[in-house]
Design a protein around this motif. Sequence first.
Motif, PDB file in Angstrom:
ATOM      1  N   LYS A  35       0.850  -1.185   0.000  1.00 36.95           N
ATOM      2  CA  LYS A  35       0.000   0.000   0.000  1.00 36.95           C
ATOM      3  C   LYS A  35       0.888   1.238   0.000  1.00 36.95           C
ATOM      4  N   VAL A  36       0.633   2.156  -0.958  1.00 36.96           N
ATOM      5  CA  VAL A  36       1.447   3.358  -1.079  1.00 36.96           C
ATOM      6  C   VAL A  36       0.553   4.552  -1.382  1.00 36.96           C
ATOM      7  N   SER A  37       1.095   5.736  -1.193  1.00 32.56           N
ATOM      8  CA  SER A  37       0.412   6.957  -1.602  1.00 32.56           C
ATOM      9  C   SER A  37       0.367   7.026  -3.119  1.00 32.56           C
ATOM     10  N   ASP A  38      -0.702   7.606  -3.665  1.00 29.35           N
ATOM     11  CA  ASP A  38      -0.772   7.716  -5.126  1.00 29.35           C
ATOM     12  C   ASP A  38       0.299   8.648  -5.676  1.00 29.35           C
ATOM     13  N   THR A  39       0.911   9.475  -4.828  1.00 30.74           N
ATOM     14  CA  THR A  39       1.995  10.346  -5.281  1.00 30.74           C
ATOM     15  C   THR A  39       3.310   9.589  -5.457  1.00 30.74           C
ATOM     16  N   GLN A  40       3.348   8.331  -5.037  1.00 33.95           N
ATOM     17  CA  GLN A  40       4.558   7.523  -5.187  1.00 33.95           C
ATOM     18  C   GLN A  40       4.556   6.682  -6.459  1.00 33.95           C
ATOM     19  N   LEU A  41       3.483   6.722  -7.224  1.00 28.58           N
ATOM     20  CA  LEU A  41       3.338   5.846  -8.381  1.00 28.58           C
ATOM     21  C   LEU A  41       3.839   6.493  -9.663  1.00 28.58           C
ATOM     22  N   ALA A  42       4.508   5.695 -10.484  1.00 29.81           N
ATOM     23  CA  ALA A  42       4.891   6.109 -11.830  1.00 29.81           C
ATOM     24  C   ALA A  42       4.522   4.977 -12.781  1.00 29.81           C
ATOM     25  N   HIS A  43       3.962   5.311 -13.924  1.00 33.62           N
ATOM     26  CA  HIS A  43       3.568   4.289 -14.887  1.00 33.62           C
ATOM     27  C   HIS A  43       4.795   3.596 -15.477  1.00 33.62           C
ATOM     28  N   LEU A  44       4.673   2.277 -15.638  1.00 34.33           N
ATOM     29  CA  LEU A  44       5.740   1.466 -16.222  1.00 34.33           C
ATOM     30  C   LEU A  44       5.474   1.283 -17.710  1.00 34.33           C
ATOM     31  N   PRO A  45       6.368   1.762 -18.585  1.00 36.36           N
ATOM     32  CA  PRO A  45       6.159   1.586 -20.027  1.00 36.36           C
ATOM     33  C   PRO A  45       6.027   0.110 -20.404  1.00 36.36           C
ATOM     34  N   ASP A  46       5.205  -0.166 -21.397  1.00 36.70           N
ATOM     35  CA  ASP A  46       4.982  -1.549 -21.831  1.00 36.70           C
ATOM     36  C   ASP A  46       6.257  -2.215 -22.324  1.00 36.70           C
ATOM     37  N   GLU A  47       7.214  -1.424 -22.788  1.00 30.67           N
ATOM     38  CA  GLU A  47       8.457  -1.989 -23.324  1.00 30.67           C
ATOM     39  C   GLU A  47       9.366  -2.544 -22.242  1.00 30.67           C
ATOM     40  N   ILE A  48       9.062  -2.254 -20.973  1.00 31.51           N
ATOM     41  CA  ILE A  48       9.951  -2.648 -19.873  1.00 31.51           C
ATOM     42  C   ILE A  48       9.266  -3.712 -19.026  1.00 31.51           C
ATOM     43  N   SER A  49      10.002  -4.757 -18.686  1.00 33.84           N
ATOM     44  CA  SER A  49       9.472  -5.843 -17.867  1.00 33.84           C
ATOM     45  C   SER A  49       9.268  -5.388 -16.435  1.00 33.84           C
ATOM     46  N   PHE A  50       8.546  -6.209 -15.659  1.00 28.19           N
ATOM     47  CA  PHE A  50       8.348  -5.875 -14.249  1.00 28.19           C
ATOM     48  C   PHE A  50       9.670  -5.896 -13.482  1.00 28.19           C
ATOM     49  N   ILE A  51      10.560  -6.838 -13.798  1.00 27.80           N
ATOM     50  CA  ILE A  51      11.830  -6.849 -13.069  1.00 27.80           C
ATOM     51  C   ILE A  51      12.688  -5.652 -13.482  1.00 27.80           C
ATOM     52  N   GLY A  52      12.535  -5.204 -14.720  1.00 34.52           N
ATOM     53  CA  GLY A  52      13.207  -3.982 -15.127  1.00 34.52           C
ATOM     54  C   GLY A  52      12.677  -2.780 -14.364  1.00 34.52           C
ATOM     55  N   GLY A  53      11.358  -2.760 -14.153  1.00 34.56           N
ATOM     56  CA  GLY A  53      10.751  -1.696 -13.361  1.00 34.56           C
ATOM     57  C   GLY A  53      11.240  -1.708 -11.927  1.00 34.56           C
ATOM     58  N   ALA A  54      11.447  -2.905 -11.378  1.00 26.78           N
ATOM     59  CA  ALA A  54      11.992  -3.009 -10.022  1.00 26.78           C
ATOM     60  C   ALA A  54      13.398  -2.432  -9.963  1.00 26.78           C
ATOM     61  N   ALA A  55      14.204  -2.696 -10.982  1.00 24.63           N
ATOM     62  CA  ALA A  55      15.564  -2.152 -11.017  1.00 24.63           C
ATOM     63  C   ALA A  55      15.541  -0.636 -11.044  1.00 24.63           C
ATOM     64  N   MET A  56      14.635  -0.062 -11.827  1.00 23.37           N
ATOM     65  CA  MET A  56      14.559   1.401 -11.920  1.00 23.37           C
ATOM     66  C   MET A  56      14.090   2.031 -10.624  1.00 23.37           C
ATOM     67  N   SER A  57      13.375   1.269  -9.798  1.00 21.06           N
ATOM     68  CA  SER A  57      12.855   1.821  -8.550  1.00 21.06           C
ATOM     69  C   SER A  57      13.946   2.150  -7.549  1.00 21.06           C
ATOM     70  N   CYS A  58      15.167   1.681  -7.818  1.00 20.76           N
ATOM     71  CA  CYS A  58      16.279   2.079  -6.950  1.00 20.76           C
ATOM     72  C   CYS A  58      17.586   2.112  -7.723  1.00 20.76           C
ATOM     73  N   GLY A  59      18.231   0.970  -7.930  1.00 20.83           N
ATOM     74  CA  GLY A  59      19.597   0.931  -8.440  1.00 20.83           C
ATOM     75  C   GLY A  59      19.796   1.599  -9.782  1.00 20.83           C
ATOM     76  N   THR A  60      19.013   1.216 -10.768  1.00 22.08           N
ATOM     77  CA  THR A  60      19.164   1.802 -12.100  1.00 22.08           C
ATOM     78  C   THR A  60      18.753   3.261 -12.099  1.00 22.08           C
ATOM     79  N   GLY A  61      17.706   3.589 -11.356  1.00 20.85           N
ATOM     80  CA  GLY A  61      17.318   4.984 -11.220  1.00 20.85           C
ATOM     81  C   GLY A  61      18.412   5.813 -10.582  1.00 20.85           C
TER      82      GLY A  61
END
Length: 342
Positions: free
Chosen positions: A127-153
């Motif tokens: 559960k998170v605030s709606d201000t913490q959400l960013a849409h994940l582009p369809d071209e990127i996998s869920f594990i790629g999105g996880a990487a961007m949420s910290c290390g890659t970002g």
Amino acid sequence: MTFDDPTPGRNEVVVEMKASGMCGSDLHYYRGDPVAMMKARGEASLAARGIDPEAPVIAGHEPCGVIAAVGPDVDGRRYKVGDRVMVFHYDGCGHCDSCRTGWSQLCDDGVTTNGVLIHGGHADYIKVSDTQLAHLPDEISFIGGAAMSCGTGTAFGAMTRLELSARDTLAVFGLGPVGLSAVQLAAAMGVEVIAVDINAARVAKALAFGAAHAIDGSKLDAVEEIHKLTGGRGASCAMECAGGEIAKQQAVRSTAPWGRIALVAIGGNLSVDAMKDLISKQRTVIGSYTFSFAGMGACSRFIAGHGVDLDLLFSDRWRLDQAEEAYVDFDKQSGGKGVFVF
């Protein structure tokens, strides 16, 4: 320990996890006091926010998944059930200048971080605030999105601070997930990358990730080699992603006059000769602490637009019921990056 599935309140969203990454900073909490690092920054405001700093917390600050439920006052035009989303794992007061410019980790009232003081992504739902959400582009996998949420970002944030362009030569010290992300992203920008580590396997991997040159710092003098590769001048930019005093010194000394250096990793102090290493060389040292909310979106657009394959970062994929085994293995620091896949 078990927890009830979360229910969204006002301006809150529940995300069904699809991937939740394991970050090196998680080991600080795994090995010791789970609130030691962040409690000092937000202790005064925790009670006002209804947060008990001693309460058990679900780990994981690299969450990525699909919206499962939205609470009252969430703008349905912006977020709806079924949307693929990443989670910006910091939350602040929402009103100070830092929060309003997307840097809630610098919140005047103290930051709350998923997986540290509030529940994280190593569970079926978060559960998170709606201000913490960013849409994940369809071209990127869920594990790629996880990487961007910290290390890659974090890597992208440092590159932004350095104002990196294809005219630059970038020396990257430390080839863990953040350093390898920097190699991937910089190579996609057309930057000549020189990668440095003391682990031979990581050095070899950097070449596969797009580095033009890779140096084994356990066998060669990295500063000397970088100057050789650049015709004696030095790299125009450097990033320190290793987390040690020697690597920080080398990052500074490997750059040319007017060099720009980003210190990214936690750990180790920078000890240099101010006149010889900085002033007389007109060098600029930048502290780069993760990334902004807007920066995460910019990172995702760059990765989607340039076809960067973040899935390559992950050496280990785990199920949630393997969490104990996963962290025991991760604590050895002998592999690469791990992720829980749901």
